[in-house]
Design a protein around this motif. Structure first.
Motif, PDB file in Angstrom:
ATOM      1  N   MET A  50      17.751  -6.832  -8.217  1.00  0.00           N
ATOM      2  CA  MET A  50      17.038  -6.857  -6.953  1.00  0.00           C
ATOM      3  C   MET A  50      16.068  -5.674  -6.910  1.00  0.00           C
ATOM      4  O   MET A  50      16.437  -4.548  -7.178  1.00  0.00           O
ATOM      5  CB  MET A  50      18.045  -6.786  -5.800  1.00  0.00           C
ATOM      6  N   GLU A  51      14.830  -5.992  -6.597  1.00  0.00           N
ATOM      7  CA  GLU A  51      13.791  -4.968  -6.526  1.00  0.00           C
ATOM      8  C   GLU A  51      13.911  -4.176  -5.226  1.00  0.00           C
ATOM      9  O   GLU A  51      14.348  -4.686  -4.202  1.00  0.00           O
ATOM     10  CB  GLU A  51      12.432  -5.645  -6.603  1.00  0.00           C
ATOM     11  N   ASP A  52      13.540  -2.917  -5.278  1.00  0.00           N
ATOM     12  CA  ASP A  52      13.533  -2.061  -4.102  1.00  0.00           C
ATOM     13  C   ASP A  52      12.620  -2.649  -3.027  1.00  0.00           C
ATOM     14  O   ASP A  52      11.499  -3.073  -3.310  1.00  0.00           O
ATOM     15  CB  ASP A  52      13.050  -0.670  -4.518  1.00  0.00           C
ATOM     16  N   ARG A  53      13.110  -2.678  -1.801  1.00  0.00           N
ATOM     17  CA  ARG A  53      12.372  -3.263  -0.674  1.00  0.00           C
ATOM     18  C   ARG A  53      11.004  -2.611  -0.477  1.00  0.00           C
ATOM     19  O   ARG A  53      10.002  -3.290  -0.296  1.00  0.00           O
ATOM     20  CB  ARG A  53      13.206  -3.130   0.593  1.00  0.00           C
ATOM     21  N   HIS A  54      10.969  -1.300  -0.515  1.00  0.00           N
ATOM     22  CA  HIS A  54       9.700  -0.606  -0.273  1.00  0.00           C
ATOM     23  C   HIS A  54       8.700  -0.839  -1.404  1.00  0.00           C
ATOM     24  O   HIS A  54       7.503  -0.973  -1.142  1.00  0.00           O
ATOM     25  CB  HIS A  54       9.945   0.887  -0.051  1.00  0.00           C
ATOM     26  N   ALA A  55       9.177  -0.914  -2.633  1.00  0.00           N
ATOM     27  CA  ALA A  55       8.278  -1.191  -3.762  1.00  0.00           C
ATOM     28  C   ALA A  55       7.705  -2.597  -3.645  1.00  0.00           C
ATOM     29  O   ALA A  55       6.512  -2.813  -3.901  1.00  0.00           O
ATOM     30  CB  ALA A  55       9.025  -1.025  -5.079  1.00  0.00           C
ATOM     31  N   LEU A  56       8.526  -3.546  -3.245  1.00  0.00           N
ATOM     32  CA  LEU A  56       8.062  -4.911  -3.080  1.00  0.00           C
ATOM     33  C   LEU A  56       7.065  -5.019  -1.925  1.00  0.00           C
ATOM     34  O   LEU A  56       6.039  -5.694  -2.036  1.00  0.00           O
ATOM     35  CB  LEU A  56       9.245  -5.850  -2.866  1.00  0.00           C
ATOM     36  N   LEU A  57       7.335  -4.331  -0.824  1.00  0.00           N
ATOM     37  CA  LEU A  57       6.381  -4.307   0.293  1.00  0.00           C
ATOM     38  C   LEU A  57       5.045  -3.698  -0.126  1.00  0.00           C
ATOM     39  O   LEU A  57       3.991  -4.164   0.292  1.00  0.00           O
ATOM     40  CB  LEU A  57       6.953  -3.523   1.475  1.00  0.00           C
ATOM     41  N   GLN A  58       5.102  -2.662  -0.959  1.00  0.00           N
ATOM     42  CA  GLN A  58       3.862  -2.046  -1.445  1.00  0.00           C
ATOM     43  C   GLN A  58       3.057  -3.043  -2.269  1.00  0.00           C
ATOM     44  O   GLN A  58       1.841  -3.146  -2.116  1.00  0.00           O
ATOM     45  CB  GLN A  58       4.167  -0.791  -2.272  1.00  0.00           C
ATOM     46  N   LYS A  59       3.723  -3.794  -3.132  1.00  0.00           N
ATOM     47  CA  LYS A  59       3.034  -4.812  -3.934  1.00  0.00           C
ATOM     48  C   LYS A  59       2.418  -5.880  -3.027  1.00  0.00           C
ATOM     49  O   LYS A  59       1.289  -6.333  -3.256  1.00  0.00           O
ATOM     50  CB  LYS A  59       3.989  -5.465  -4.922  1.00  0.00           C
ATOM     51  N   ILE A  60       3.151  -6.284  -2.000  1.00  0.00           N
ATOM     52  CA  ILE A  60       2.635  -7.280  -1.050  1.00  0.00           C
ATOM     53  C   ILE A  60       1.415  -6.732  -0.320  1.00  0.00           C
ATOM     54  O   ILE A  60       0.413  -7.430  -0.142  1.00  0.00           O
ATOM     55  CB  ILE A  60       3.732  -7.724  -0.060  1.00  0.00           C
ATOM     56  N   ASN A  61       1.470  -5.472   0.101  1.00  0.00           N
ATOM     57  CA  ASN A  61       0.324  -4.852   0.776  1.00  0.00           C
ATOM     58  C   ASN A  61      -0.901  -4.797  -0.130  1.00  0.00           C
ATOM     59  O   ASN A  61      -2.017  -5.078   0.304  1.00  0.00           O
ATOM     60  CB  ASN A  61       0.678  -3.449   1.255  1.00  0.00           C
ATOM     61  N   GLU A  62      -0.683  -4.446  -1.393  1.00  0.00           N
ATOM     62  CA  GLU A  62      -1.800  -4.341  -2.331  1.00  0.00           C
ATOM     63  C   GLU A  62      -2.451  -5.698  -2.579  1.00  0.00           C
ATOM     64  O   GLU A  62      -3.677  -5.822  -2.536  1.00  0.00           O
ATOM     65  CB  GLU A  62      -1.327  -3.723  -3.642  1.00  0.00           C
ATOM     66  N   ILE A  63      -1.644  -6.721  -2.855  1.00  0.00           N
ATOM     67  CA  ILE A  63      -2.221  -8.037  -3.138  1.00  0.00           C
ATOM     68  C   ILE A  63      -2.817  -8.645  -1.869  1.00  0.00           C
ATOM     69  O   ILE A  63      -3.802  -9.371  -1.931  1.00  0.00           O
ATOM     70  CB  ILE A  63      -1.207  -8.984  -3.822  1.00  0.00           C
ATOM     71  N   SER A  64      -2.256  -8.319  -0.713  1.00  0.00           N
ATOM     72  CA  SER A  64      -2.817  -8.804   0.550  1.00  0.00           C
ATOM     73  C   SER A  64      -4.195  -8.199   0.799  1.00  0.00           C
ATOM     74  O   SER A  64      -5.093  -8.875   1.307  1.00  0.00           O
ATOM     75  CB  SER A  64      -1.882  -8.478   1.715  1.00  0.00           C
ATOM     76  N   PHE A  65      -4.373  -6.940   0.425  1.00  0.00           N
ATOM     77  CA  PHE A  65      -5.687  -6.305   0.557  1.00  0.00           C
ATOM     78  C   PHE A  65      -6.705  -7.036  -0.312  1.00  0.00           C
ATOM     79  O   PHE A  65      -7.806  -7.356   0.135  1.00  0.00           O
ATOM     80  CB  PHE A  65      -5.616  -4.828   0.172  1.00  0.00           C
ATOM     81  N   VAL A  66      -6.336  -7.305  -1.572  1.00  0.00           N
ATOM     82  CA  VAL A  66      -7.227  -8.023  -2.487  1.00  0.00           C
ATOM     83  C   VAL A  66      -7.542  -9.409  -1.929  1.00  0.00           C
ATOM     84  O   VAL A  66      -8.699  -9.839  -1.908  1.00  0.00           O
ATOM     85  CB  VAL A  66      -6.594  -8.129  -3.895  1.00  0.00           C
ATOM     86  N   PHE A  67      -6.514 -10.108  -1.471  1.00  0.00           N
ATOM     87  CA  PHE A  67      -6.666 -11.445  -0.911  1.00  0.00           C
ATOM     88  C   PHE A  67      -7.633 -11.439   0.278  1.00  0.00           C
ATOM     89  O   PHE A  67      -8.566 -12.242   0.351  1.00  0.00           O
ATOM     90  CB  PHE A  67      -5.285 -11.960  -0.497  1.00  0.00           C
ATOM     91  N   ASN A  68      -7.443 -10.504   1.201  1.00  0.00           N
ATOM     92  CA  ASN A  68      -8.307 -10.409   2.385  1.00  0.00           C
ATOM     93  C   ASN A  68      -9.737 -10.014   2.017  1.00  0.00           C
ATOM     94  O   ASN A  68     -10.702 -10.536   2.585  1.00  0.00           O
ATOM     95  CB  ASN A  68      -7.733  -9.410   3.396  1.00  0.00           C
ATOM     96  N   ASP A  69      -9.876  -9.091   1.074  1.00  0.00           N
ATOM     97  CA  ASP A  69     -11.201  -8.661   0.652  1.00  0.00           C
ATOM     98  C   ASP A  69     -11.964  -9.816  -0.001  1.00  0.00           C
ATOM     99  O   ASP A  69     -13.150 -10.022   0.272  1.00  0.00           O
ATOM    100  CB  ASP A  69     -11.067  -7.490  -0.316  1.00  0.00           C
ATOM    101  N   LEU A  70     -11.285 -10.577  -0.844  1.00  0.00           N
ATOM    102  CA  LEU A  70     -11.929 -11.730  -1.474  1.00  0.00           C
ATOM    103  C   LEU A  70     -12.266 -12.809  -0.451  1.00  0.00           C
ATOM    104  O   LEU A  70     -13.291 -13.490  -0.575  1.00  0.00           O
ATOM    105  CB  LEU A  70     -11.040 -12.297  -2.581  1.00  0.00           C
ATOM    106  N   THR A  71     -11.439 -12.953   0.566  1.00  0.00           N
ATOM    107  CA  THR A  71     -11.733 -13.911   1.636  1.00  0.00           C
ATOM    108  C   THR A  71     -13.052 -13.553   2.311  1.00  0.00           C
ATOM    109  O   THR A  71     -13.915 -14.413   2.523  1.00  0.00           O
ATOM    110  CB  THR A  71     -10.598 -13.928   2.682  1.00  0.00           C
ATOM    111  N   LEU A  72     -13.213 -12.286   2.630  1.00  0.00           N
ATOM    112  CA  LEU A  72     -14.459 -11.834   3.267  1.00  0.00           C
ATOM    113  C   LEU A  72     -15.649 -11.993   2.329  1.00  0.00           C
ATOM    114  O   LEU A  72     -16.726 -12.431   2.753  1.00  0.00           O
ATOM    115  CB  LEU A  72     -14.321 -10.371   3.698  1.00  0.00           C
ATOM    116  N   TYR A  73     -15.481 -11.656   1.064  1.00  0.00           N
ATOM    117  CA  TYR A  73     -16.565 -11.791   0.100  1.00  0.00           C
ATOM    118  C   TYR A  73     -17.000 -13.245  -0.035  1.00  0.00           C
ATOM    119  O   TYR A  73     -18.188 -13.548  -0.060  1.00  0.00           O
ATOM    120  CB  TYR A  73     -16.121 -11.226  -1.258  1.00  0.00           C
ATOM    121  N   LEU A  74     -16.019 -14.143  -0.116  1.00  0.00           N
ATOM    122  CA  LEU A  74     -16.349 -15.558  -0.283  1.00  0.00           C
ATOM    123  C   LEU A  74     -17.005 -16.160   0.955  1.00  0.00           C
ATOM    124  O   LEU A  74     -17.681 -17.181   0.856  1.00  0.00           O
ATOM    125  CB  LEU A  74     -15.102 -16.351  -0.683  1.00  0.00           C
TER     126      LEU A  74
END
Length: 82
Positions: free
Chosen positions: A1-25
């Motif tokens: 089981m992965e650490d909760r905070h590490a997993l949340l950090q990964k989710i935050n990072e990919i969410s930033f990329v996802f949102n940024d690409l949404t705006l770019y597109l």
């Protein structure tokens, strides 16, 4: 089981990329590389959200609630998922 905070950090990072690409597109809808990157980010975000939901409970209503019932408590406002 992965650490909760590490997993949340990964989710935050990919969410930033996802949102940024949404705006770019929004302004560059014909950019095929950005579309491909967007699809990859969306897939990775979905995967991470499902993993989090399975291990710790869902972060949002639309993420794989098959793994968790809100009745199983504690609820988020009781400190259950963050």
């Amino acid at each position: 089981m992965e650490d909760r905070h590490a997993l949340l950090q990964k989710i935050n990072e990919i969410s930033f990329v996802f949102n940024d690409l949404t705006l770019y597109l929004d302004t560059h809808p014909m950019d095929s590389i950005a579309k491909s990157d967007f699809q990859q980010a969306a897939s990775k975000r979905k995967e991470l959200m499902q993993k989090y939901a399975k291990e710790f409970g869902p972060l949002t209503l639309d993420c794989s609630c098959e793994y968790h019932s809100w009745a199983e408590g504690p609820t988020p406002w009781e400190g259950g998922h963050i």
